[in-house]
Design a protein around this motif. Structure first.
Motif, PDB file in Angstrom:
ATOM      1  N   ASP A   1       0.804  -1.221   0.000  1.00 21.13           N
ATOM      2  CA  ASP A   1       0.000   0.000   0.000  1.00 21.13           C
ATOM      3  C   ASP A   1       0.837   1.272   0.000  1.00 21.13           C
ATOM      4  OD1 ASP A   1      -2.265  -1.627   0.078  1.00 21.13           O
ATOM      5  OD2 ASP A   1      -2.279  -1.683   2.259  1.00 21.13           O
ATOM      6  N   LEU A   2       2.056   1.211   0.570  1.00 20.36           N
ATOM      7  CA  LEU A   2       2.917   2.398   0.579  1.00 20.36           C
ATOM      8  C   LEU A   2       4.067   2.297  -0.416  1.00 20.36           C
ATOM      9  CD1 LEU A   2       3.057   3.176   4.418  1.00 20.36           C
ATOM     10  CD2 LEU A   2       1.632   4.244   2.652  1.00 20.36           C
ATOM     11  N   GLY A   3       4.324   1.095  -0.956  1.00 21.31           N
ATOM     12  CA  GLY A   3       5.271   0.956  -2.054  1.00 21.31           C
ATOM     13  C   GLY A   3       6.705   0.698  -1.671  1.00 21.31           C
ATOM     14  N   TYR A   4       7.003   0.375  -0.404  1.00 22.01           N
ATOM     15  CA  TYR A   4       8.387   0.148   0.025  1.00 22.01           C
ATOM     16  C   TYR A   4       8.709  -1.340   0.043  1.00 22.01           C
ATOM     17  CZ  TYR A   4       8.861   5.033   1.337  1.00 22.01           C
ATOM     18  OH  TYR A   4       8.937   6.410   1.299  1.00 22.01           O
ATOM     19  N   ARG A   5       9.948  -1.679  -0.329  1.00 24.43           N
ATOM     20  CA  ARG A   5      10.397  -3.074  -0.353  1.00 24.43           C
ATOM     21  C   ARG A   5      11.224  -3.436   0.876  1.00 24.43           C
ATOM     22  NH1 ARG A   5      10.729  -5.656  -5.212  1.00 24.43           N
ATOM     23  NH2 ARG A   5      12.811  -6.465  -4.785  1.00 24.43           N
ATOM     24  N   ASN A   6      11.645  -2.441   1.632  1.00 24.01           N
ATOM     25  CA  ASN A   6      12.585  -2.677   2.707  1.00 24.01           C
ATOM     26  C   ASN A   6      12.255  -1.756   3.873  1.00 24.01           C
ATOM     27  OD1 ASN A   6      15.317  -1.966   4.099  1.00 24.01           O
ATOM     28  ND2 ASN A   6      15.727  -3.880   3.013  1.00 24.01           N
ATOM     29  N   PHE A   7      12.141  -2.301   5.091  1.00 18.96           N
ATOM     30  CA  PHE A   7      11.744  -1.485   6.236  1.00 18.96           C
ATOM     31  C   PHE A   7      12.778  -0.416   6.582  1.00 18.96           C
ATOM     32  CE2 PHE A   7      11.192  -0.707  10.837  1.00 18.96           C
ATOM     33  CZ  PHE A   7       9.888  -0.216  10.808  1.00 18.96           C
ATOM     34  N   PRO A   8      14.085  -0.717   6.595  1.00 22.05           N
ATOM     35  CA  PRO A   8      15.041   0.368   6.861  1.00 22.05           C
ATOM     36  C   PRO A   8      14.931   1.525   5.869  1.00 22.05           C
ATOM     37  CG  PRO A   8      16.113  -1.742   7.127  1.00 22.05           C
ATOM     38  CD  PRO A   8      14.758  -2.030   6.568  1.00 22.05           C
ATOM     39  N   ALA A   9      14.647   1.230   4.588  1.00 24.73           N
ATOM     40  CA  ALA A   9      14.492   2.308   3.604  1.00 24.73           C
ATOM     41  C   ALA A   9      13.267   3.156   3.930  1.00 24.73           C
ATOM     42  CB  ALA A   9      14.370   1.723   2.202  1.00 24.73           C
ATOM     43  N   PHE A  10      12.191   2.512   4.382  1.00 25.15           N
ATOM     44  CA  PHE A  10      10.971   3.236   4.769  1.00 25.15           C
ATOM     45  C   PHE A  10      11.252   4.172   5.935  1.00 25.15           C
ATOM     46  CE2 PHE A  10       7.215   2.977   7.696  1.00 25.15           C
ATOM     47  CZ  PHE A  10       6.397   3.855   6.999  1.00 25.15           C
ATOM     48  N   VAL A  11      11.911   3.678   6.972  1.00 21.98           N
ATOM     49  CA  VAL A  11      12.194   4.486   8.161  1.00 21.98           C
ATOM     50  C   VAL A  11      13.221   5.571   7.828  1.00 21.98           C
ATOM     51  CG1 VAL A  11      13.131   4.435  10.509  1.00 21.98           C
ATOM     52  CG2 VAL A  11      11.619   2.610   9.734  1.00 21.98           C
ATOM     53  N   ASN A  12      14.251   5.198   7.070  1.00 18.94           N
ATOM     54  CA  ASN A  12      15.312   6.166   6.774  1.00 18.94           C
ATOM     55  C   ASN A  12      14.824   7.323   5.920  1.00 18.94           C
ATOM     56  OD1 ASN A  12      17.179   4.787   8.274  1.00 18.94           O
ATOM     57  ND2 ASN A  12      18.120   3.745   6.530  1.00 18.94           N
ATOM     58  N   GLY A  13      13.763   7.119   5.147  1.00 20.10           N
ATOM     59  CA  GLY A  13      13.202   8.230   4.394  1.00 20.10           C
ATOM     60  C   GLY A  13      12.763   9.356   5.311  1.00 20.10           C
ATOM     61  N   TYR A  14      12.085   9.016   6.406  1.00 20.13           N
ATOM     62  CA  TYR A  14      11.673  10.023   7.399  1.00 20.13           C
ATOM     63  C   TYR A  14      12.890  10.611   8.104  1.00 20.13           C
ATOM     64  CZ  TYR A  14       6.775   8.571   6.976  1.00 20.13           C
ATOM     65  OH  TYR A  14       5.499   8.313   6.511  1.00 20.13           O
ATOM     66  N   ARG A  15      13.830   9.746   8.471  1.00 17.79           N
ATOM     67  CA  ARG A  15      14.988  10.212   9.225  1.00 17.79           C
ATOM     68  C   ARG A  15      15.854  11.174   8.404  1.00 17.79           C
ATOM     69  NH1 ARG A  15      16.759   4.370  11.929  1.00 17.79           N
ATOM     70  NH2 ARG A  15      15.321   4.491  13.714  1.00 17.79           N
ATOM     71  N   ILE A  16      16.068  10.852   7.145  1.00 17.64           N
ATOM     72  CA  ILE A  16      16.941  11.698   6.328  1.00 17.64           C
ATOM     73  C   ILE A  16      16.253  13.025   6.002  1.00 17.64           C
ATOM     74  CG2 ILE A  16      18.203  11.870   4.160  1.00 17.64           C
ATOM     75  CD1 ILE A  16      19.349   9.940   6.341  1.00 17.64           C
ATOM     76  N   ASN A  17      14.952  13.009   5.784  1.00 18.98           N
ATOM     77  CA  ASN A  17      14.238  14.282   5.577  1.00 18.98           C
ATOM     78  C   ASN A  17      14.381  15.188   6.788  1.00 18.98           C
ATOM     79  OD1 ASN A  17      13.333  13.833   2.965  1.00 18.98           O
ATOM     80  ND2 ASN A  17      11.440  12.854   3.626  1.00 18.98           N
TER      81      ASN A  17
END
Length: 337
Positions: A262-278
């Motif tokens: 539903d959100l389009g992510y393949r990897n949980f660290p990539a999902f979390v790191n998107g918020y962290r890096i922003n």
């Protein structure tokens, strides 16, 4: 006949994956693996006994590349791009040493056996460790099967071959080798080529599923996920998919499905790191943070140390945090001048 089936099955798998434009990019490592396995099986005396010496030497060279192409296949299919980039150098370096030892038959048996054992054990460790944050259910489940195949064949059977006493192997060894490979190929084909399998999908996150296509229960979970992340759950150091599922009070498999499908992510660290890096990008440029070190900002954004922060930041921005801060501040100063 059985040997011919074992040679043809991986080549057919390669063609089926290559023929689909959506999966073609990931077909090349599969093709290289199929070719190397075919060469390995073709070296049997019953097939290659009458070959000219140049043809046999070329086949031996392709066979010796098996550790390299297996490493390529594992990294290409089971890991996403940032994970691949992090371990590609050491993995291919060790695989190259194993390939050279096999090609030139260097030294006593342990010169081949020990690096080979280390390589295959490392590939199994990579498969299992990277599976913790894998959100692609088909790939996550299949990595366990593939790791088991490496354990049984690449480590077990290859060690039997290397440690066997000098001289001709017993008749059962070649027959058992081919029969076991046939079973492996059938298991691999049955799981990896089932309709709709996402093992061969591209690495990049895809667009989220349109809200109208998400069923009500899943839509509620997606809303809760977004609310939790907007509430800065991502700042929690060491956040895992299991920890987030516990926080939200939902089964882990449902959360994986929601973030992946539903959100389009393949990897949980990539999902979390998107918020962290922003958040880190904003923090690096905030006037009140100009005296803060890069490490302090990394801690504030949920990273346990500087190395994973730098790696995640570079993966998403193409720059190190230090270069990003310097370039943006210099650009702002030039605009104000």
């Amino acid at each position: 006949m059985l040997r011919g089936a074992v040679i043809s099955i991986p080549l057919m798998k390669f063609y089926l994956v290559w023929a689909n434009p959506a999966t073609r990019r990931k077909s090349w490592s599969l093709g290289a693996l199929a070719l190397s396995l075919a060469a390995h099986l073709a070296l049997a005396p019953a097939i290659s006994g009458d070959w000219p010496e140049p043809a046999r030497q070329a086949t031996e060279m392709v066979t010796a590349l098996l550790p390299l192409v297996l490493t390529w296949f594992v990294l290409d299919v089971f890991l996403d791009r940032p994970e691949r980039q992090a371990i590609a150098g050491p993995a291919f370096g060790l695989a190259g040493i194993v390939a050279l030892a096999c090609l030139f038959d260097l030294g006593p048996w342990y010169v081949q056996a020990l690096p080979m054992l280390l390589l295959y054990a490392g590939l199994i460790a990579v498969l299992m460790h990277s599976g913790r944050g894998d959100l692609v259910e088909g790939r996550r489940g299949f990595r366990v099967i593939f790791a088991s195949l490496i354990l049984v064949y690449a480590i077990g059977w290859r060690m039997i071959e290397i440690l066997h006493l000098p001289g001709l192997p017993p008749p059962w060894m070649d027959t058992g080798h081919v029969a076991f490979l046939f079973v492996m190929m059938m298991v691999f084909a049955g799981r990896a080529l089932e309709p709709g399998h996402d093992l061969w999908a591209e690495d990049a996150p895809r667009d989220p599923v349109p809200a109208a296509d998400v069923v009500a229960a899943d839509a509620m979970l997606v809303t809760r996920v977004r609310t939790a992340m907007e509430g800065e759950l991502w700042r929690r150091e060491g956040l895992t998919i299991g920890g987030m599922a516990e926080e939200l009070g939902v089964p882990e498999h449902r959360l994986r499905k929601a973030i992946n499908r539903d959100l389009g992510y393949r990897n949980f660290p990539a999902f979390v790191n998107g918020y962290r890096i922003n958040a880190a990008k904003a923090a690096l440029l905030a006037p009140e943070n100009l005296d803060k070190t890069i490490l302090e900002i990394a801690y504030d954004c949920g990273f346990a140390s500087l190395a994973p922060f730098n790696k995640a930041f570079r993966a998403l921005t193409g720059q190190s945090p230090r270069d990003y801060r310097r370039d943006r501040l210099e650009n702002d100063a030039a605009v104000l001048a």
